[in-house]
Design an enzyme around this catalytic site. Structure first.
Site, PDB file in Angstrom:
ATOM      1  N   LYS A   1      -2.073  -6.309  -4.313  1.00  0.00           N
ATOM      2  CA  LYS A   1      -2.279  -5.887  -5.708  1.00  0.00           C
ATOM      3  C   LYS A   1      -1.071  -6.272  -6.567  1.00  0.00           C
ATOM      4  O   LYS A   1      -1.229  -6.852  -7.633  1.00  0.00           O
ATOM      5  CB  LYS A   1      -2.506  -4.361  -5.779  1.00  0.00           C
ATOM      6  CG  LYS A   1      -3.676  -3.877  -4.944  1.00  0.00           C
ATOM      7  CD  LYS A   1      -3.857  -2.376  -5.011  1.00  0.00           C
ATOM      8  CE  LYS A   1      -2.747  -1.561  -4.387  1.00  0.00           C
ATOM      9  NZ  LYS A   1      -2.622  -1.672  -2.920  1.00  0.00           N
TER      10      LYS A   1
ATOM     11  N   ARG B   1      -6.298   6.610  -7.852  1.00  0.00           N
ATOM     12  CA  ARG B   1      -6.347   6.603  -6.389  1.00  0.00           C
ATOM     13  C   ARG B   1      -7.183   7.750  -5.853  1.00  0.00           C
ATOM     14  O   ARG B   1      -7.318   7.882  -4.630  1.00  0.00           O
ATOM     15  CB  ARG B   1      -4.936   6.762  -5.861  1.00  0.00           C
ATOM     16  CG  ARG B   1      -4.377   5.522  -5.193  1.00  0.00           C
ATOM     17  CD  ARG B   1      -2.913   5.808  -4.936  1.00  0.00           C
ATOM     18  NE  ARG B   1      -2.336   5.019  -3.923  1.00  0.00           N
ATOM     19  CZ  ARG B   1      -1.485   4.013  -4.170  1.00  0.00           C
ATOM     20  NH1 ARG B   1      -1.203   3.661  -5.394  1.00  0.00           N
ATOM     21  NH2 ARG B   1      -0.933   3.378  -3.168  1.00  0.00           N
TER      22      ARG B   1
ATOM     23  N   ARG C   1       6.924  -7.283   4.880  1.00  0.00           N
ATOM     24  CA  ARG C   1       7.268  -7.359   3.450  1.00  0.00           C
ATOM     25  C   ARG C   1       8.752  -7.061   3.223  1.00  0.00           C
ATOM     26  O   ARG C   1       9.329  -6.180   3.844  1.00  0.00           O
ATOM     27  CB  ARG C   1       6.434  -6.354   2.649  1.00  0.00           C
ATOM     28  CG  ARG C   1       6.910  -6.278   1.198  1.00  0.00           C
ATOM     29  CD  ARG C   1       5.951  -5.587   0.289  1.00  0.00           C
ATOM     30  NE  ARG C   1       5.691  -4.211   0.669  1.00  0.00           N
ATOM     31  CZ  ARG C   1       4.826  -3.442   0.046  1.00  0.00           C
ATOM     32  NH1 ARG C   1       4.110  -3.929  -0.952  1.00  0.00           N
ATOM     33  NH2 ARG C   1       4.636  -2.211   0.430  1.00  0.00           N
TER      34      ARG C   1
ATOM     35  N   ARG D   1      10.975  -1.588   2.315  1.00  0.00           N
ATOM     36  CA  ARG D   1      10.692  -0.298   1.683  1.00  0.00           C
ATOM     37  C   ARG D   1      10.643   0.803   2.739  1.00  0.00           C
ATOM     38  O   ARG D   1      10.180   0.569   3.854  1.00  0.00           O
ATOM     39  CB  ARG D   1       9.325  -0.370   0.972  1.00  0.00           C
ATOM     40  CG  ARG D   1       9.439  -0.610  -0.502  1.00  0.00           C
ATOM     41  CD  ARG D   1       8.142  -0.947  -1.170  1.00  0.00           C
ATOM     42  NE  ARG D   1       7.041  -0.011  -0.963  1.00  0.00           N
ATOM     43  CZ  ARG D   1       5.864  -0.096  -1.592  1.00  0.00           C
ATOM     44  NH1 ARG D   1       5.659  -1.074  -2.469  1.00  0.00           N
ATOM     45  NH2 ARG D   1       4.897   0.756  -1.348  1.00  0.00           N
TER      46      ARG D   1
ATOM     47  N   ARG E   1      -0.558   5.785   5.427  1.00  0.00           N
ATOM     48  CA  ARG E   1      -1.009   5.295   4.116  1.00  0.00           C
ATOM     49  C   ARG E   1      -2.437   4.752   4.222  1.00  0.00           C
ATOM     50  O   ARG E   1      -3.243   4.920   3.313  1.00  0.00           O
ATOM     51  CB  ARG E   1      -0.056   4.203   3.609  1.00  0.00           C
ATOM     52  CG  ARG E   1       1.277   4.770   3.120  1.00  0.00           C
ATOM     53  CD  ARG E   1       2.339   3.707   2.991  1.00  0.00           C
ATOM     54  NE  ARG E   1       2.070   2.730   1.965  1.00  0.00           N
ATOM     55  CZ  ARG E   1       2.698   1.561   1.875  1.00  0.00           C
ATOM     56  NH1 ARG E   1       3.623   1.220   2.761  1.00  0.00           N
ATOM     57  NH2 ARG E   1       2.405   0.732   0.907  1.00  0.00           N
TER      58      ARG E   1
END
Ligand code: AP5
Length: 224
Positions: free
Chosen positions: A16, A91, A130, A163, A174
């Site tokens: 996203k 969400r 990531r 992160r 998540r």
């Protein structure tokens, strides 16, 4: 030309943020990421940031009342009056209803909800690789999209880090939270005729082309 009010949604790691970054340049629209806004609050040590951090570190959703107020304020700013790209909001069904209420009071509406679909095993591969820059949050992937110099952001030269919520057990939570609390939004926007599905397993360029084609079609259909 009528405004373009887009929602980008999909599982964590669907791409996203990667796509929103490109679309905001294509369409010259503000990119409103609730994840980025919350991380900025955590970094600045605000009251909201202190409350949000404990949820974010566990991969849980920050309570609706905090998020809805934060987004409502942001959508009221001058740059969001001619259109916006929302990333990571809504969400939950309650967040979606609050957004609809705010927009309808202003006689505005959502143009489309773009769902970037990626299976869970790919999400885990993407998020565990990531890396983000400490300065502006630019995204990289150690395997699929590496920086030119190891550990250094191509765009602003700052340090790349992982992160806190990209650790394996938090990623799994998540994903569970996404399936339980956010996936019901697929039906919500389907019933309103706003849902557009994109295959997120393709390359970032192909996903980008597909989303642009969807938006071009919307503009032709609705004179958006
Ligand atoms: P948030 O920051 O929104 O995290 P997320 O939705 O989990 O999404 P990500 O940012 O992890 O992934 P992305 O889809 O943007 O993928 P990206 O482009 O980075 O939220 C964080 C937390 O904040 C939440 O857990 C929650 O606590 C809280 N929060 C936020 N909004 C909230 C709300 N509305 N309500 C309540 N709480 C909220 O890509 C991922 C990786 O894959 C990158 O390395 C990238 O380089 C790579 N990649 C991207 N596209 C491709 C591709 N096509 N092929 C291969 N690799 C790709």
């Amino acid at each position: 030309m009528p405004e373009l009010n887009l929602i980008l949604f999909g599982p964590p790691g669907a791409g996203k943020g990667t796509q929103a970054d490109r679309l905001r340049i294509d369409f010259r629209l503000p990119f409103i990421s609730t994840g980025d806004m919350l991380r900025a609050n955590v970094k600045d040590g605000t009251e909201l940031g202190k409350k949000a951090k404990e949820y974010m570190d566990q991969g849980e959703l920050v309570p609706d009342e905090l998020i809805v107020a934060m987004v409502a304020e942001r959508l009221g700013e001058p740059d969001a009056q001619d259109g916006f790209i929302l990333d990571g909001f809504p969400r939950t069904i309650d967040q979606a209803e609050a957004l609809d209420k705010q927009l309808s009071e202003l006689k505005r509406h959502i143009t489309a909800a773009v769902l970037i679909e990626v299976p869970d095993d790919e999400v885990i591969r993407r998020l565990s690789g990531r890396r983000v820059c400490v300065k502006a949050g630019h995204n990289y992937h150690v395997e699929f999209d590496p920086p030119k110099r190891d550990g250094v952001c191509d765009q602003d030269g700052s340090r790349l880090i992982q992160r806190d919520d990209d650790k394996p057990d938090v990623i799994r939570n998540r994903l569970e939270v996404y399936h339980n609390q956010t996936e019901p939004l697929v039906d919500y926007y389907d019933q309103k005729g706003l849902m557009r599905r994109i295959d997120g397993t393709r390359s970032p360029d192909e996903v980008h082309d597909h989303i642009r084609a969807v938006i071009a079609t919307l503009r032709l259909e609705d004179d958006v």
